[in-house]
Motif scaffolding. Structure first.
Motif, PDB file in Angstrom:
ATOM      1  N   ARG A  78       0.835  -1.215   0.000  1.00 31.18           N
ATOM      2  CA  ARG A  78       0.000   0.000   0.000  1.00 31.18           C
ATOM      3  C   ARG A  78       0.861   1.252   0.000  1.00 31.18           C
ATOM      4  N   LEU A  79       1.952   1.226   0.734  1.00 25.51           N
ATOM      5  CA  LEU A  79       2.865   2.370   0.760  1.00 25.51           C
ATOM      6  C   LEU A  79       3.392   2.655  -0.639  1.00 25.51           C
ATOM      7  N   ILE A  80       3.797   1.608  -1.337  1.00 29.66           N
ATOM      8  CA  ILE A  80       4.340   1.759  -2.691  1.00 29.66           C
ATOM      9  C   ILE A  80       3.279   2.306  -3.642  1.00 29.66           C
ATOM     10  N   ARG A  81       2.087   1.737  -3.603  1.00 34.49           N
ATOM     11  CA  ARG A  81       1.011   2.213  -4.484  1.00 34.49           C
ATOM     12  C   ARG A  81       0.586   3.640  -4.133  1.00 34.49           C
ATOM     13  N   GLY A  82       0.498   3.933  -2.857  1.00 33.52           N
ATOM     14  CA  GLY A  82       0.042   5.247  -2.416  1.00 33.52           C
ATOM     15  C   GLY A  82       1.011   6.374  -2.726  1.00 33.52           C
ATOM     16  N   LEU A  83       2.296   6.039  -2.844  1.00 34.29           N
ATOM     17  CA  LEU A  83       3.309   7.061  -3.139  1.00 34.29           C
ATOM     18  C   LEU A  83       3.768   7.029  -4.592  1.00 34.29           C
ATOM     19  N   LYS A  84       3.084   6.228  -5.424  1.00 33.08           N
ATOM     20  CA  LYS A  84       3.471   6.127  -6.833  1.00 33.08           C
ATOM     21  C   LYS A  84       3.468   7.515  -7.474  1.00 33.08           C
ATOM     22  N   GLY A  85       4.544   7.820  -8.180  1.00 35.45           N
ATOM     23  CA  GLY A  85       4.675   9.111  -8.844  1.00 35.45           C
ATOM     24  C   GLY A  85       5.306  10.192  -7.980  1.00 35.45           C
ATOM     25  N   GLN A  86       5.483   9.903  -6.703  1.00 37.30           N
ATOM     26  CA  GLN A  86       6.106  10.877  -5.796  1.00 37.30           C
ATOM     27  C   GLN A  86       7.630  10.763  -5.880  1.00 37.30           C
ATOM     28  N   THR A 113       1.897  11.064   9.600  1.00 39.60           N
ATOM     29  CA  THR A 113       1.505  12.110   8.659  1.00 39.60           C
ATOM     30  C   THR A 113       1.739  11.639   7.233  1.00 39.60           C
ATOM     31  N   LEU A 114       2.867  11.011   6.988  1.00 39.34           N
ATOM     32  CA  LEU A 114       3.163  10.458   5.669  1.00 39.34           C
ATOM     33  C   LEU A 114       2.068   9.485   5.242  1.00 39.34           C
ATOM     34  N   TRP A 115       1.671   8.608   6.146  1.00 35.53           N
ATOM     35  CA  TRP A 115       0.667   7.595   5.822  1.00 35.53           C
ATOM     36  C   TRP A 115      -0.701   8.229   5.536  1.00 35.53           C
ATOM     37  N   PHE A 116      -1.194   9.008   6.475  1.00 30.56           N
ATOM     38  CA  PHE A 116      -2.569   9.501   6.366  1.00 30.56           C
ATOM     39  C   PHE A 116      -2.739  10.693   5.424  1.00 30.56           C
ATOM     40  N   GLU A 117      -1.692  11.460   5.207  1.00 31.75           N
ATOM     41  CA  GLU A 117      -1.816  12.647   4.365  1.00 31.75           C
ATOM     42  C   GLU A 117      -1.289  12.442   2.945  1.00 31.75           C
ATOM     43  N   LEU A 118      -0.475  11.409   2.727  1.00 32.05           N
ATOM     44  CA  LEU A 118       0.067  11.154   1.389  1.00 32.05           C
ATOM     45  C   LEU A 118      -0.309   9.772   0.861  1.00 32.05           C
ATOM     46  N   VAL A 119      -0.062   8.732   1.635  1.00 34.19           N
ATOM     47  CA  VAL A 119      -0.303   7.366   1.159  1.00 34.19           C
ATOM     48  C   VAL A 119      -1.798   7.102   0.975  1.00 34.19           C
TER      49      VAL A 119
END
Length: 127
Positions: A78-86, A113-119
């Motif tokens: 999920r981390l990888i998918r959620g930050l795709k393109g970042q 914050t990284l998880w809930f606001e970006l991922v």
């Protein structure tokens, strides 16, 4: 192999220092990096923190390449998918902006914050 960017050297030095310093510590003794730490850190230190997270992702992804974990087994897919393109810079800038907009939340851990606001928003956009 030569290090081409100065922040790579800084990140390597930071990781090595933390490894040596944490040699005899337990996980409960390692402090959580909060917005207070984030907002008072240099851009190079912020990049070193994010590079540390990226390194964990790369190691785990390589280690489990033949049998990747499901979303239920690990947060990494999920981390990888959620930050795709970042990029490191876009994540750093987004965290800077979030903490600047929420000065009352400086005690919130950066990883939260990284998880809930970006991922999480990235996962919702990917649907």
């Amino acid at each position: 192999m030569a290090i081409k960017r100065p922040w790579h050297a800084l990140a390597l030095a930071a990781c090595m220092t933390m490894t040596v310093a944490a040699g005899g510590t337990r996980a409960a003794e390692i402090p959580m990096v909060t917005g207070e730490h984030w907002t008072t850190s240099s851009d190079d230190m912020k990049k070193a923190y994010l590079i540390g997270i990226a390194n964990i992702v790369h190691v785990e992804t390589g280690y489990t390449a033949e049998n990747p974990p499901s979303d239920e087994q690990s947060v990494l897919p999920r981390l990888i998918r959620g930050l795709k393109g970042q990029t490191l810079d876009s994540v750093r800038e987004a965290l800077n902006a979030w903490y600047a907009a929420h000065p009352d939340q400086l005690q919130r851990p950066v990883i939260e914050t990284l998880w809930f606001e970006l991922v999480v928003p990235g996962l919702q956009q990917a649907k």
